[in-house]
Design an enzyme around this catalytic site. Structure first.
Site, PDB file in Angstrom:
ATOM      1  N   GLU A   1       3.723  -2.272   2.518  1.00 41.41           N
ATOM      2  CA  GLU A   1       2.742  -3.321   1.633  1.00 41.41           C
ATOM      3  C   GLU A   1       2.001  -3.563   2.447  1.00 41.41           C
ATOM      4  O   GLU A   1       0.978  -4.150   1.883  1.00 41.41           O
ATOM      5  CB  GLU A   1       3.525  -3.188   0.247  1.00 41.41           C
ATOM      6  CG  GLU A   1       4.260  -2.673  -0.881  1.00 41.41           C
ATOM      7  CD  GLU A   1       5.109  -1.445  -0.178  1.00 41.41           C
ATOM      8  OE1 GLU A   1       5.981  -1.972   0.558  1.00 41.41           O
ATOM      9  OE2 GLU A   1       5.512  -1.331  -0.729  1.00 41.41           O
TER      10      GLU A   1
ATOM     11  N   HIS B   1      13.599  -5.113  -9.397  1.00 50.97           N
ATOM     12  CA  HIS B   1      12.384  -4.643  -9.908  1.00 50.97           C
ATOM     13  C   HIS B   1      12.031  -4.930 -10.852  1.00 50.97           C
ATOM     14  O   HIS B   1      11.319  -4.702 -12.280  1.00 50.97           O
ATOM     15  CB  HIS B   1      12.884  -3.120  -9.724  1.00 50.97           C
ATOM     16  CG  HIS B   1      13.035  -2.273  -9.404  1.00 50.97           C
ATOM     17  ND1 HIS B   1      14.577  -1.687  -8.213  1.00 50.97           N
ATOM     18  CD2 HIS B   1      12.599  -1.213  -8.763  1.00 50.97           C
ATOM     19  CE1 HIS B   1      14.269  -0.903  -7.300  1.00 50.97           C
ATOM     20  NE2 HIS B   1      13.262  -0.764  -7.223  1.00 50.97           N
TER      21      HIS B   1
END
Lengths: 307, 437
Positions: free
Chosen positions: A43, A112
């Protein structure tokens, strides 16, 4: 992407897989593997690569498969995305859109289920918007792509299945404006993203009980649309903020401060802010339900506020 | 692994030897598909770190110095004879002038800092000029350079006027970044210098993005012949950082036109490279990702230039990235605030004897490319350029308050809508720098 060949997408599984929530479905077939780039799991680096590409002329859209993964890209988002236009004396613009699903889902576990809008809000030089309906998702996405500023667009994991009839003609919404969802007289309820639906559910109950709430979806998380918000406060004199961020340092905290600073004279009661509990989102369904603001709590809060 | 098999492993990666095969250089131009990768034949004589656990800290570095000295001694034999010169007179003078500019400028920075004209963290490049000059003088204006906080000389080599760099360091509005960046953030859109970064490693993904744009222009936008390359400079400390490895992977995966240049000066502030790195041979990390990795003597601008030619050529032809490790040394501390107490005087002396500017000067004079007088004239010219830069910076105004809010957003609507319904950037106080945003 059709209108402007400089627009490209990069992220994990955005190409052949069509995106983890199918947002980019079919685009790779249509535009090729370079314009819809499947990246390795890195990322920080691929976000930085997107920023470098934006600085050298492209208009990339970087997807965080889950917004939480963008914590790994914080270095690039803060230092480079937010700051380089200023640090370079205005020489390089960074017309990048960073988007992805976030928020509390259905028992996805703590990592998450994060709300990164509160973490990113202090970064100078970026704009943040949150979409909540198919209509504003499309309009805000177009606006974000066309903007020369770096924009972080927050989507929500539980809102991808919404269906709505939207205009055939092209439309672009304003990145800086809030949306009046339901005009009213008694109380201003400010919300965004999924909590809008909890608020509207509570609103039904409230209307049955004789209340008339004004519901505003703030949409622009940074900067706040203080005009729409201010006009509402001046009308109702009572403010309730309903958000999914955690209490500490959330969007609601900043909004409370901004309203107090600018519209203090118009308030008949202290601002009430309903946020998620300051806990890592638990896996168990019941616990998860109690971390997030539920419509019942909203009804109670309005009743208290309007006493 | 013994030294012998290590060196044969190095040679296996090289496909042609450097010093002798001049014809290979020429034939490369006509056989782009079979590029014999040129590189230094420095036989690194120190053993891999696992077998040198008991060694004193500096001996491995000294061994590396000794190995490079061997190659350096070989060098003049094959290249001083007329037809074998690596550079023309014009090139020689250009390289010399660029390195002298870098050195004189940095020396002036030190003076100005101690006189209170320059502030904050200032990282000087003295000693490493061969790397900047060796690579950047081969680039076109459209090629991009991405640097680190030690970026003054990269900026100068790329073509940013000394006046603009000095002004930026003084924090004046005539600086290349309007005084908003400072020493660690040199940017120039005109010369495609994309930073200047304060955190190590964070420029490498940016460089990868610039290379991505070049490939995108060629393949998606169909701009025929777009062969812009990007050169990313960074240090030995950065080579232990995740962004380095992630970008090596992506660059090779997509064959991006980028050259990763490691300026290995053996020290990351006070951390010796050997104490921080499990395998200190950084060039080896290239082949691990599928790209060539080369080690070159970074104190010799001609060697750097030869390696750079090949690496840049590969990138332009679409063959992908190259990792080049330049063994170099900074003569000053990490920054002007660094007392530089940890480096052994013997190590410093060894590298001072390999001053790249002195070496090039010697080469130019011995191969009769130019006279001492011509070189002295360049020295004088550069002194004047640097003096002029200081005068210009001194005379330039400080940024006015109105500049404070101007460049936060490319589109200032990003400051949003104020309580009065107008965009905040329309508030007259906005341009005065006093608006509430």
């Amino acid at each position: 992407m059709e209108r402007d060949p400089l627009v490209c997408v990069m992220g994990e599984d955005v190409g052949h897989y069509g995106g983890s929530y199918k947002v980019t479905k079919g685009l790779a077939t249509k535009y090729g593997d370079l314009r819809v780039l499947d990246t390795p799991i890195a990322e920080n680096s691929f976000t930085g690569m997107g920023i470098g590409a934006a600085m050298t002329g492209l208009r990339p859209i970087v997807e965080g498969m889950n917004m939480g993964f963008l914590l790994l890209a914080y270095n690039q988002i803060s230092n480079n995305c937010g700051m380089l236009h200023y640090t370079s004396g205005g020489q390089f613009k960074i017309p990048i859109v960073i988007r992805g699903p976030g928020g509390v889902g259905r028992q996805l576990g703590a990592e998450h289920s994060q709300r990164l809008e509160s973490y990113f809000q202090s970064i100078p030089g970026i704009q943040m918007v949150a979409c909540s309906t198919p209509y504003n998702a499309k309009g805000l996405m177009k606006a974000a792509i066309r903007s020369d500023n770096p924009v972080i667009l927050f989507e929500h994991v539980l809102l991808y299945n919404l269906k709505e009839r939207i205009p055939d003609e092209e439309y672009v919404l304003s990145l800086e404006e809030a949306e009046m969802v339901r005009p009213g007289e008694h109380v201003t309820i400010l919300t965004y993203s999924r909590m809008r639906y909890h608020v509207m559910q509570a609103a039904k109950t409230l209307v049955n009980k004789g209340y008339d709430p004004e519901v505003i979806d703030i949409r622009s998380l940074k900067p706040f649309d203080l005009y729409t918000i201010g006009n509402s406060v001046k009308k109702t004199h009572r403010v309730l903020i309903v958000e999914e961020c955690m209490r500490t340092g959330g969007i609601g905290a900043s909004l409370t401060a901004a309203i107090n600073e600018n519209f203090h004279d118009y308030l008949d009661a202290p601002i009430v802010c309903l946020s998620s509990q300051d806990v890592p989102t638990p896996y168990a369904g019941t616990l998860e339900e109690w971390t997030v603001v539920q419509p019942g709590q909203i009804v109670t809060a309005v009743e208290q506020l309007c006493k | 692994m013994s030294a012998a098999s290590l060196s044969s492993a190095i040679n296996a990666i090289r496909s042609s030897s450097f010093a002798h095969d001049r014809s290979a250089l020429a034939s490369n131009a006509s056989h782009p598909s079979s590029s014999a990768f040129l590189g230094s034949t420095a036989r690194l004589r120190f053993n891999p770190i696992s077998s040198s656990a008991g060694r004193p800290r500096s001996s491995a570095a000294v061994a590396a110095v000794a190995a490079s000295n061997v190659v350096k001694e070989k060098q003049p034999k094959s290249s001083v004879s007329g037809s074998n010169l690596l550079i023309t007179k014009e090139e020689g003078l250009e390289l010399y002038e660029d390195m002298v500019l870098g050195r004189a400028f940095e020396d002036m920075c030190a003076q100005m800092y101690y006189r209170g004209k320059m502030f904050g963290f200032v990282h000087l490049y003295n000693g490493q000029e061969a790397v900047s000059t060796g690579f950047i003088k081969l680039l076109k204006q459209e090629d991009s350079v991405v640097s680190t906080y030690r970026d003054h000389v990269h900026a100068l080599s790329k073509g940013v006027p000394a006046r603009q760099v000095m002004s930026e360091l003084f924090g004046k509005e005539t600086g290349c970044c309007r005084g908003q960046g400072g020493s660690m953030h040199m940017f120039s859109k005109e010369h495609n210098l994309i930073g200047g970064f304060a955190f190590i490693g964070e420029g490498i993904p940016i460089a990868t993005g610039a290379a991505f744009t070049s490939k995108y222009k060629r393949e998606v936008l169909k701009e025929e012949g777009c062969d812009h390359v990007t050169v990313a400079f960074f240090g030995d400390g950065t080579c232990n950082n995740g962004q380095f490895f992630e970008c090596l992977n992506m660059a090779q995966l997509w064959k991006l036109p980028i050259i990763f240049v490691v300026e290995n000066n053996l020290w990351a502030i006070g951390m010796s490279h050997l104490r921080a790195t499990s395998d200190p041979q950084i060039w080896k990390k290239g082949p691990a990702f599928g790209m060539p990795g080369v080690h070159v003597d970074g104190m010799d601008v001609l060697k750097v230039r030869e390696v750079a030619k090949e690496a840049v050529g590969r990138a332009r032809r679409g063959e992908g990235p190259t990792l080049v490790e330049c063994e170099t040394y900074r003569f000053r501390g990490h920054s002007l605030a660094d007392p530089d107490e940890l480096r052994e005087p013997a190590e410093k002396a060894k590298y001072a004897a390999r001053d790249p500017i002195a070496a090039l000067k010697k080469y130019i004079i011995e191969s009769k490319l130019a006279s001492e007088a011509e070189l002295k004239a360049i020295d004088k010219k550069i002194d004047e350029v640097v003096e002029d830069a200081v005068e210009f910076a001194d005379a330039s105004p400080q940024p006015p308050r109105s500049q404070l809010l101007e460049n936060v957003f490319a589109d200032p609507k990003g400051f949003g809508i104020g309580p009065d319904g107008r965009y905040r950037c329309e508030d007259p106080n906005f341009t005065a720098g006093t608006a509430k945003v």
